[in-house]
Enzyme design. Structure first.
Site, PDB file in Angstrom:
ATOM      1  N   ASP A   1       0.863  -1.182   0.000  1.00  0.00           N
ATOM      2  CA  ASP A   1       0.000   0.000   0.000  1.00  0.00           C
ATOM      3  C   ASP A   1       0.900   1.233   0.000  1.00  0.00           C
ATOM      4  O   ASP A   1       1.710   1.410   0.907  1.00  0.00           O
ATOM      5  CB  ASP A   1      -0.867  -0.032   1.268  1.00  0.00           C
ATOM      6  CG  ASP A   1      -2.174   0.712   1.109  1.00  0.00           C
ATOM      7  OD1 ASP A   1      -2.177   1.763   0.455  1.00  0.00           O
ATOM      8  OD2 ASP A   1      -3.189   0.245   1.656  1.00  0.00           O
TER       9      ASP A   1
ATOM     10  N   ASP B   1      -2.870   4.778  -2.327  1.00  0.00           N
ATOM     11  CA  ASP B   1      -3.817   5.446  -1.441  1.00  0.00           C
ATOM     12  C   ASP B   1      -4.231   6.816  -1.993  1.00  0.00           C
ATOM     13  O   ASP B   1      -3.373   7.571  -2.462  1.00  0.00           O
ATOM     14  CB  ASP B   1      -3.109   5.634  -0.093  1.00  0.00           C
ATOM     15  CG  ASP B   1      -4.037   6.064   1.019  1.00  0.00           C
ATOM     16  OD1 ASP B   1      -4.945   5.304   1.360  1.00  0.00           O
ATOM     17  OD2 ASP B   1      -3.830   7.181   1.554  1.00  0.00           O
TER      18      ASP B   1
ATOM     19  N   GLU C   1      -6.563   4.178  -5.510  1.00  0.00           N
ATOM     20  CA  GLU C   1      -7.811   4.486  -4.811  1.00  0.00           C
ATOM     21  C   GLU C   1      -8.258   5.867  -5.271  1.00  0.00           C
ATOM     22  O   GLU C   1      -7.537   6.841  -5.082  1.00  0.00           O
ATOM     23  CB  GLU C   1      -7.590   4.477  -3.298  1.00  0.00           C
ATOM     24  CG  GLU C   1      -8.877   4.710  -2.520  1.00  0.00           C
ATOM     25  CD  GLU C   1      -8.649   5.210  -1.092  1.00  0.00           C
ATOM     26  OE1 GLU C   1      -9.539   5.030  -0.255  1.00  0.00           O
ATOM     27  OE2 GLU C   1      -7.589   5.809  -0.820  1.00  0.00           O
TER      28      GLU C   1
ATOM     29  N   HIS D   1     -11.084  -2.033   4.177  1.00  0.00           N
ATOM     30  CA  HIS D   1     -10.853  -1.620   5.568  1.00  0.00           C
ATOM     31  C   HIS D   1     -11.507  -0.285   5.914  1.00  0.00           C
ATOM     32  O   HIS D   1     -11.450   0.135   7.063  1.00  0.00           O
ATOM     33  CB  HIS D   1      -9.343  -1.528   5.809  1.00  0.00           C
ATOM     34  CG  HIS D   1      -8.717  -0.430   5.009  1.00  0.00           C
ATOM     35  ND1 HIS D   1      -8.655  -0.461   3.630  1.00  0.00           N
ATOM     36  CD2 HIS D   1      -8.154   0.751   5.385  1.00  0.00           C
ATOM     37  CE1 HIS D   1      -8.082   0.655   3.198  1.00  0.00           C
ATOM     38  NE2 HIS D   1      -7.767   1.403   4.236  1.00  0.00           N
ATOM     39  N   ASP D   2     -12.063   0.401   4.928  1.00  0.00           N
ATOM     40  CA  ASP D   2     -12.744   1.686   5.171  1.00  0.00           C
ATOM     41  C   ASP D   2     -14.260   1.550   5.101  1.00  0.00           C
ATOM     42  O   ASP D   2     -14.980   2.542   5.276  1.00  0.00           O
ATOM     43  CB  ASP D   2     -12.330   2.722   4.113  1.00  0.00           C
ATOM     44  CG  ASP D   2     -10.861   3.101   4.193  1.00  0.00           C
ATOM     45  OD1 ASP D   2     -10.296   3.092   5.309  1.00  0.00           O
ATOM     46  OD2 ASP D   2     -10.273   3.407   3.135  1.00  0.00           O
TER      47      ASP D   2
HETATM   48  C1  GLC Z   1      -7.424   6.063   2.308  1.00  0.00           C
HETATM   49  C2  GLC Z   1      -7.273   4.864   3.200  1.00  0.00           C
HETATM   50  C3  GLC Z   1      -7.779   5.218   4.556  1.00  0.00           C
HETATM   51  C4  GLC Z   1      -6.943   6.357   5.086  1.00  0.00           C
HETATM   52  C5  GLC Z   1      -6.905   7.533   4.110  1.00  0.00           C
HETATM   53  C6  GLC Z   1      -5.788   8.474   4.444  1.00  0.00           C
HETATM   54  O1  GLC Z   1      -8.745   6.406   2.093  1.00  0.00           O
HETATM   55  O2  GLC Z   1      -7.896   3.749   2.637  1.00  0.00           O
HETATM   56  O3  GLC Z   1      -7.783   4.128   5.431  1.00  0.00           O
HETATM   57  O4  GLC Z   1      -7.444   6.794   6.310  1.00  0.00           O
HETATM   58  O5  GLC Z   1      -6.689   7.127   2.788  1.00  0.00           O
HETATM   59  O6  GLC Z   1      -4.546   7.900   4.152  1.00  0.00           O
END
Ligand code: GLC
Ligand code: CA
Length: 543
Positions: free
Chosen positions: A101, A202, A244, A318-319
Site C-alpha cells: 500500500d 492510497d 484508490e 478496511h474503510d
Molecule cells: C485512504 C485509506 C484510509 C486512510 C486515508 C488516508 O482512504 O484507505 O484508510 O485513512 O486514505 O490515508
C-alpha cells in the site's frame, strides 16, 4: 487474440489484509508479518493470486499506518525488513504476490522530511509540503479535513499553515516539487527490487491538488504525475497497480487504466458505495440503498471500461462496512446472502478483491463509543455531539458506516480471542466469533469459504468470466441483480436475489435446463424463480 494479451492480474483474485487485525504471532495483541506468513497456507487454500497489505511501514499509527514516518522500514509492531523479505519469498513459493500500500499524498508529521520542513522556510525540505502564510485564526481557505475540522494547521514558529487533508498528523506532500517526486520514485523502485508484485495507491486522485483553487481531486497535473511515476517505476516491472480514487468517473478511469499501460492497471471507484448516503452530504447521513440505481452504476462501469480499461470489483475493504451487513442479511440469511453477493461481484468483469473475513461472512459490530478506535469515528462523534446531534443517531451512523466494522480481529476459531492472539487484542472482537470463524468454515463443505474458493477457481477455468461482455437484464427489477456475460466460448447467466422474499426472473430460454456452474442452494429450484438471497451462474457453451 485477447488470450495472449491477458495480464496475470486479470484472472487473479486479490485478497486484502489489514495486518494489525489479521493474526498475531507473538502475543502482543497486534497482528504482524510473521502472523501472515503462518496463514499463507490458508490463503493458498482459498486460491488467491495476490495479497494487498494495508500499510506496514514505520508509523506512529495515528491512522493505523496510513501515516508513514519511514517508507523503507517496517513498523516494529509488525516485524522488520527481514520478516518482509521472508513474507515475499514464502508467498512466492505459493504463487502469491505481495502488493504494498503506497501512501503518497501525505506522510506522517514524524517523517524526517516533515521534521526538517518545520525547521525553517529555507530548509531544503520545507517545499516538500504545502504551506501558506497567514495569521493565526485566519485560515488560508475553507478546505476541510476528511477527519473533521479544517485542513489547515498553524505552525507559530513559521507563521505558516500546512495542509492536511486527513489528520493533523498527516501533512500533505507537495507533488509540484520535482524533488518530492524523485524521492518517491526511488523508494518505489527499491520496493520493486525487493520483489513485490504491485502497489495499491492510497487516495491517488489527490496528488494533483490545486490548493488555492480548492481543487483537490482530479487536478490538472494528476494524470501527468501518474504517467511520469508509471514511466519511472511501474512500467519497469510486471506489476499490478490499483489506485484508490473516490472521485473517479468512467472517463477518468479510462485514463487511469488505459490498456496501453501508461498509468495504472485499474482504480477503485466508489460510485456504487456512495448511493446509500444523502447526496451531497457525508457518509454518515444515511438513506436506504436505491437498488435499481446501484445496478445501473455497476453496469455503467462495466460497459464504459469494456476493452477500454479495467475494473476493480469490491464490496468491502478496511474503510467500509462488512458487505454482508451492508448489502445482504447478517441474520437468518447470512450464509446465503454472503454467497449471493460474492456471486454477483465475481461474475462481473474486472479483478475481484476479497477483504479479510469476507470469505467467512464476517459481520458489522455494535459497540459503545468507548470501544471504538478509528480516528475518523472518534472525531466525527465528538464533532456531531458538539453540533447537537442525538447520540442515538450518531451511533446508528457508526453501526452502519464506521470503518471499525471491518477492523475487528479476524475470527480464526471459537477459542480464546477467536484464535487471533494469545495476548490481549488491540481491538475488541466481534462476539459472534464463537459461530463465525475459519475453523468452522474449513470443516463445513457448504461454508462461505468454500463458495469463494469455487468462485476463484471458476475465474481461472472459464475465460468468459475474464473476457465476456457484461449485458444487463431486468434492469428495472427491484429485487434481482441479473446479467449475462457473453463471449465466443459461452454465455453465462448470473443471477442474485437481493431480498428475503422469493423473486421471479426472466431469462432467455436458452438457459433453461443448462449447466449450473455454481449456486448457493443445494437443489436446482424452479426455472424463473429465486428463493431468498438465491444466486447462481448458468452456462451455455457455444463450442
Ligand atoms: C485512504 C485509506 C484510509 C486512510 C486515508 C488516508 O482512504 O484507505 O484508510 O485513512 O486514505 O490515508
Ligand atoms: Ca504481534
Amino acid at each position: 487474440m485477447a488470450e495472449t494479451r491477458r495480464k496475470w492480474w486479470q484472472d487473479a483474485v486479490i485478497y486484502q489484509i489489514y495486518p494489525r487485525s489479521f493474526y498475531d504471532s507473538n502475543g502482543d495483541g497486534i497482528g504482524d508479518l510473521q502472523g501472515i506468513i503462518k496463514k499463507l497456507d490458508y490463503l493458498k487454500e482459498l486460491g488467491i493470486g495476490a495479497i494487498w497489505l494495508s500499510p506496514v511501514y514505520r508509523s506512529p499509527q495515528d491512522d493505523n499506518g496510513y501515516d508513514i514516518s519511514d517508507y523503507q522500514d517496517i513498523d516494529p509492531i509488525f516485524g522488520n525488513l527481514a520478516d518482509m523479505d521472508e513474507l515475499i519469498a514464502e508467498a512466492k513459493k505459493r504463487d502469491i504476490r505481495i502488493v504494498m500500500d503506497l501512501v503518497l499524498n501525505h506522510t506522517s508529521d514524524e517523517h524526517p522530511w516533515f521534521i526538517e520542513a518545520k525547521k525553517g522556510k529555507d530548509n531544503p525540505y520545507h517545499g516538500f509540503y504545502v504551506w501558506r502564510e497567514g495569521k493565526e485564526g485566519v485560515l488560508p481557505n475553507d478546505l476541510k479535513s476528511a477527519f473533521c475540522g479544517p485542513a489547515w494547521e498553524w505552525v507559530p514558529e513559521l507563521g505558516e499553515y500546512y495542509l492536511h487533508q486527513f489528520s493533523v498528523k498527516q501533512p500533505d506532500l507537495n507533488w509540484e516539487n520535482p524533488k518530492v517526486r524523485e524521492k518517491i520514485y526511488e523508494m518505489i523502485r527499491w520496493w520493486m527490487e525487493k520483489g513485490v508484485g504491485g502497489f495499491r495507491l492510497d487516495v491517488i486522485d489527490l496528488i494533483g491538488k490545486e490548493t488555492d483553487r480548492m481543487v483537490m481531486a482530479e487536478g490538472k497535473m494528476l494524470h501527468p504525475y501518474i504517467q511520469e511515476m508509471s514511466r519511472e517505476t511501474f512500467q519497469k516491472g510486471d506489476l499490478v497497480t490499483v489506485g484508490e480514487a473516490w472521485s473517479a468517473t468512467p472517463a477518468s478511469a479510462m485514463l487511469y487504466s488505459n490498456p496501453d499501460g501508461s498509468e495504472l492497471s485499474m482504480v477503485f471507484q466508489f460510485e456504487h458505495m456512495l448511493l446509500d448516503q444523502e447526496p451531497g452530504k457525508q457518509k454518515w447521513d444515511l438513506r436506504s440503498l436505491p437498488f435499481v440505481e446501484f445496478k445501473k452504476v455497476l453496469f455503467k462501469w462495466q460497459s464504459s471500461l469494456y476493452q477500454k480499461g479495467w475494473n476493480s470489483l469490491f464490496f468491502s475493504n478496511h474503510d467500509l462496512p462488512r458487505s454482508v451487513s451492508h448489502f445482504g442479511n447478517d441474520g437468518q440469511y447470512r450464509v446465503e446472502s454472503a454467497k449471493m453477493l460474492a456471486t454477483i461481484l465475481h461474475g462481473l468483469q474486472g479483478t475481484p478483491y476479497v477483504y479479510q473475513g469476507e470469505e467467512l461472512g464476517m459481520t458489522n459490530v455494535q459497540f459503545g463509543i468507548e470501544d471504538y478506535r478509528d480516528i475518523e469515528i472518534l472525531n466525527m462523534y465528538k464533532e456531531r455531539m458538539e453540533q447537537g446531534y442525538a447520540e442515538e443517531s450518531i451511533m446508528e451512523s457508526i453501526y452502519a458506516k464506521g470503518r471499525d466494522n471491518a477492523r475487528t480481529p479476524m475470527q480464526w476459531d471459537d477459542g480464546n480471542n477467536a484464535g487471533f492472539t494469545q495476548g490481549s487484542p488491540w481491538f475488541r472482537l466481534n462476539p459472534n466469533y464463537t459461530e463465525i470463524n475459519a475453523k468452522q468454515a474449513l470443516a463445513d463443505p457448504d461454508s462461505v469459504f468454500y463458495y469463494y474458493q469455487k468462485l476463484i477457481r471458476l475465474r481461472k477455468e472459464e475465460s468468459v468470466l475474464t473476457d465476456g461482455k457484461t449485458v444487463p437484464i431486468m434492469e428495472a427489477d427491484e429485487k434481482v441483480f441479473a446479467y449475462i456475460r457473453e463471449s465466443e466460448e459461452a454465455d453465462l447467466l448470473v443471477l442474485g436475489n437481493f431480498t428475503e422474499e422469493t423473486a421471479a426472473y426472466q431469462a432467455p430460454d436458452a438457459f433453461r435446463g443448462q449447466e449450473t456452474l455454481i449456486s448457493n442452494y443445494a437443489d436446482e429450484g424452479e426455472f424463473g424463480l429465486l428463493r431468498p438471497f438465491e444466486a447462481k451462474m448458468v452456462i451455455v457453451w457455444k463450442r
